[in-house]
Design a protein around this motif. Structure first.
Motif, mmCIF file in Angstrom:
data_model
loop_
_atom_site.group_PDB
_atom_site.id
_atom_site.type_symbol
_atom_site.label_atom_id
_atom_site.label_comp_id
_atom_site.label_asym_id
_atom_site.label_seq_id
_atom_site.Cartn_x
_atom_site.Cartn_y
_atom_site.Cartn_z
ATOM 1 N N LEU A 11 0.834 -1.205 0.000
ATOM 2 C CA LEU A 11 0.000 0.000 0.000
ATOM 3 C C LEU A 11 0.869 1.257 0.000
ATOM 4 O O LEU A 11 0.709 2.150 -0.834
ATOM 5 C CB LEU A 11 -0.937 -0.009 1.218
ATOM 6 C CG LEU A 11 -1.787 1.250 1.380
ATOM 7 C CD1 LEU A 11 -2.821 1.366 0.275
ATOM 8 C CD2 LEU A 11 -2.476 1.285 2.737
ATOM 9 N N PHE A 12 1.802 1.322 0.933
ATOM 10 C CA PHE A 12 2.642 2.508 1.011
ATOM 11 C C PHE A 12 3.624 2.589 -0.155
ATOM 12 O O PHE A 12 3.984 3.687 -0.587
ATOM 13 C CB PHE A 12 3.356 2.591 2.358
ATOM 14 C CG PHE A 12 2.557 3.319 3.409
ATOM 15 C CD1 PHE A 12 2.170 4.637 3.199
ATOM 16 C CD2 PHE A 12 2.186 2.703 4.595
ATOM 17 C CE1 PHE A 12 1.434 5.333 4.148
ATOM 18 C CE2 PHE A 12 1.438 3.389 5.553
ATOM 19 C CZ PHE A 12 1.070 4.706 5.333
ATOM 20 N N ALA A 13 4.064 1.444 -0.677
ATOM 21 C CA ALA A 13 4.952 1.487 -1.854
ATOM 22 C C ALA A 13 4.235 2.204 -2.988
ATOM 23 O O ALA A 13 4.801 3.057 -3.678
ATOM 24 C CB ALA A 13 5.352 0.070 -2.266
ATOM 25 N N ARG A 14 2.937 1.894 -3.173
ATOM 26 C CA ARG A 14 2.157 2.544 -4.235
ATOM 27 C C ARG A 14 1.974 4.032 -3.946
ATOM 28 O O ARG A 14 2.076 4.863 -4.837
ATOM 29 C CB ARG A 14 0.779 1.879 -4.363
ATOM 30 C CG ARG A 14 0.863 0.568 -5.107
ATOM 31 C CD ARG A 14 -0.528 0.097 -5.513
ATOM 32 N NE ARG A 14 -0.572 -1.347 -5.441
ATOM 33 C CZ ARG A 14 -1.200 -2.039 -4.508
ATOM 34 N NH1 ARG A 14 -1.902 -1.440 -3.581
ATOM 35 N NH2 ARG A 14 -1.152 -3.350 -4.515
ATOM 36 N N VAL A 34 6.901 -4.920 -1.056
ATOM 37 C CA VAL A 34 7.210 -3.616 -1.665
ATOM 38 C C VAL A 34 7.562 -3.787 -3.140
ATOM 39 O O VAL A 34 7.028 -3.090 -4.014
ATOM 40 C CB VAL A 34 8.358 -2.922 -0.890
ATOM 41 C CG1 VAL A 34 8.874 -1.704 -1.646
ATOM 42 C CG2 VAL A 34 7.888 -2.535 0.508
ATOM 43 N N ALA A 35 8.451 -4.748 -3.425
ATOM 44 C CA ALA A 35 8.907 -4.918 -4.813
ATOM 45 C C ALA A 35 7.757 -5.382 -5.711
ATOM 46 O O ALA A 35 7.714 -5.050 -6.896
ATOM 47 C CB ALA A 35 10.058 -5.912 -4.857
ATOM 48 N N GLY A 36 6.826 -6.122 -5.135
ATOM 49 C CA GLY A 36 5.683 -6.597 -5.914
ATOM 50 C C GLY A 36 4.749 -5.470 -6.313
ATOM 51 O O GLY A 36 4.040 -5.556 -7.305
ATOM 52 N N VAL A 54 14.181 -0.283 -5.621
ATOM 53 C CA VAL A 54 13.867 -0.904 -4.329
ATOM 54 C C VAL A 54 15.171 -1.396 -3.690
ATOM 55 O O VAL A 54 15.918 -2.169 -4.293
ATOM 56 C CB VAL A 54 12.865 -2.077 -4.496
ATOM 57 C CG1 VAL A 54 12.628 -2.774 -3.162
ATOM 58 C CG2 VAL A 54 11.550 -1.569 -5.078
ATOM 59 N N ILE A 55 15.420 -0.893 -2.487
ATOM 60 C CA ILE A 55 16.653 -1.245 -1.772
ATOM 61 C C ILE A 55 16.289 -2.148 -0.595
ATOM 62 O O ILE A 55 15.464 -1.770 0.243
ATOM 63 C CB ILE A 55 17.357 0.024 -1.247
ATOM 64 C CG1 ILE A 55 17.620 1.007 -2.397
ATOM 65 C CG2 ILE A 55 18.664 -0.330 -0.532
ATOM 66 C CD1 ILE A 55 17.801 2.453 -1.940
ATOM 67 N N GLY A 56 16.875 -3.310 -0.537
ATOM 68 C CA GLY A 56 16.610 -4.253 0.558
ATOM 69 C C GLY A 56 17.702 -4.118 1.616
ATOM 70 O O GLY A 56 18.900 -4.149 1.301
ATOM 71 N N ASP A 57 17.298 -3.955 2.857
ATOM 72 C CA ASP A 57 18.258 -3.781 3.947
ATOM 73 C C ASP A 57 18.703 -5.154 4.450
ATOM 74 O O ASP A 57 17.877 -6.056 4.639
ATOM 75 C CB ASP A 57 17.556 -3.026 5.088
ATOM 76 C CG ASP A 57 18.493 -2.091 5.818
ATOM 77 O OD1 ASP A 57 19.689 -2.080 5.506
ATOM 78 O OD2 ASP A 57 17.999 -1.356 6.700
ATOM 79 N N ALA A 76 14.429 -6.908 -4.679
ATOM 80 C CA ALA A 76 15.233 -5.697 -4.473
ATOM 81 C C ALA A 76 16.171 -5.499 -5.662
ATOM 82 O O ALA A 76 16.577 -6.474 -6.310
ATOM 83 C CB ALA A 76 16.043 -5.816 -3.187
ATOM 84 N N HIS A 77 16.504 -4.226 -5.930
ATOM 85 C CA HIS A 77 17.460 -3.925 -6.996
ATOM 86 C C HIS A 77 18.860 -3.705 -6.437
ATOM 87 O O HIS A 77 19.839 -3.705 -7.177
ATOM 88 C CB HIS A 77 17.036 -2.666 -7.753
ATOM 89 C CG HIS A 77 15.651 -2.753 -8.303
ATOM 90 N ND1 HIS A 77 14.611 -1.968 -7.869
ATOM 91 C CD2 HIS A 77 15.125 -3.577 -9.245
ATOM 92 C CE1 HIS A 77 13.512 -2.278 -8.520
ATOM 93 N NE2 HIS A 77 13.786 -3.259 -9.354
#
Ligand code: KIV
Length: 262
Positions: free
Chosen positions: A25-28, A69-71, A78-81, A106-107
């Motif tokens: 939701l927030f990614a959008r 998020v990536a979906g 998109v950065i994955g921690d 993630a990219h």
């Protein structure tokens, strides 16, 4: 935004704007607002899971939220921690876990630390995993600092941070987060490395800025660092809405005619 765009932004003096998100939701919403880079931060340990720090976040947690998020993200980087102990103990762990974050969508991956993790940054870069460094007040070292404290204040600390920043760049990092360090030091680092610096509590001279979404929206107020600027007051709005809903149900005002089927 792509990883090579990060370098272009620095060259063109265009700010890199990053916000954290942990769900679809927030990614959008972030993308609708024009935010071009989303960090699925391990800050989710605090703001989503309600823990006192990020240390208990697992790879499984990060994979789950990165997938969400990536979906949903269509255009953002998109950065994955990388969570605590997913990269510290062995280089092979680091490589494998970074690869899993990329497989989750993630990219690029982000990991905390300087000299101690250079071989990880180099190994990831060699196999095509873009790495974003994280220097200064690195939250996974909170117990070593004895709390969340500004770093890089003395001359020796500042010199060490600058050396770490240069070493990260040399090891292949594509950008670096600078957290809670004096603004003049962040400026020096920004001027002396060719990759973008993304500041959080590091003053205005960084090549970009990052904030934790729930801080930015005024949703999380357990602990508000000096560097946070709440651009909204969603916790207050939520409280008001919830209290009104409760009151209206109690008073028989909700549901009314317009919310009822006939
Ligand atoms: O986990 C996170 O959200 C972060 C940012 C604060 C940079 O690392």
């Amino acid at each position: 935004m792509t990883v090579p765009d990060l370098q272009r932004y620095k060259r063109d003096k265009k700010k890199v704007i990053v916000v954290t998100a942990y769900d679809a939701l927030f990614a959008r919403i972030l993308e609708e607002a024009g935010i071009e880079a989303i960090l699925v931060g391990d800050s989710l340990g605090v703001v989503v899971q309600g823990r006192p720090n990020t240390l208990s976040v697992t790879m499984e947690d990060m994979l789950y939220h990165t997938r969400l998020v990536a979906g949903a993200a269509q255009k953002a980087l998109v950065i994955g921690d990388m969570p605590f102990m997913s990269y510290q103990a062995a280089r092979e762990d680091a490589l494998r876990n970074a690869g899993r974050l990329l497989q989750a969508g993630a990219h690029a991956v982000k990991l905390e630390g300087g000299a101690a993790i250079l071989d990880r940054v180099d190994a990831m870069t060699r196999v095509g995993i873009p790495v974003i460094g994280h220097l200064g007040m690195t939250p996974q070292s909170v117990h070593q600092y004895g709390g969340y404290k500004v770093q890089g204040k003395g001359k020796d600390q500042a010199r060490a941070l600058l050396a770490d920043a240069k070493a990260l760049e040399e090891a292949g990092a594509v950008a670096m987060v600078l957290e809670a360090i004096p603004a003049p030091l962040a400026r020096t680092i920004t001027e002396q490395v060719s990759i973008p610096t993304i500041g959080i509590g590091a003053g205005p001279h960084c090549d970009g800025q990052v904030l934790v979404l729930y801080d930015l929206l005024g949703l999380f107020d357990d602990f508000v660092p000096k560097f946070v600027k709440p651009y909204a007051h969603l916790k207050a709005d939520a409280l008001q809405a919830l209290r009104r809903y409760k009151e209206e149900v109690e008073q028989g005002k909700f549901p009314g005619e317009s919310e009822s089927y006939h």
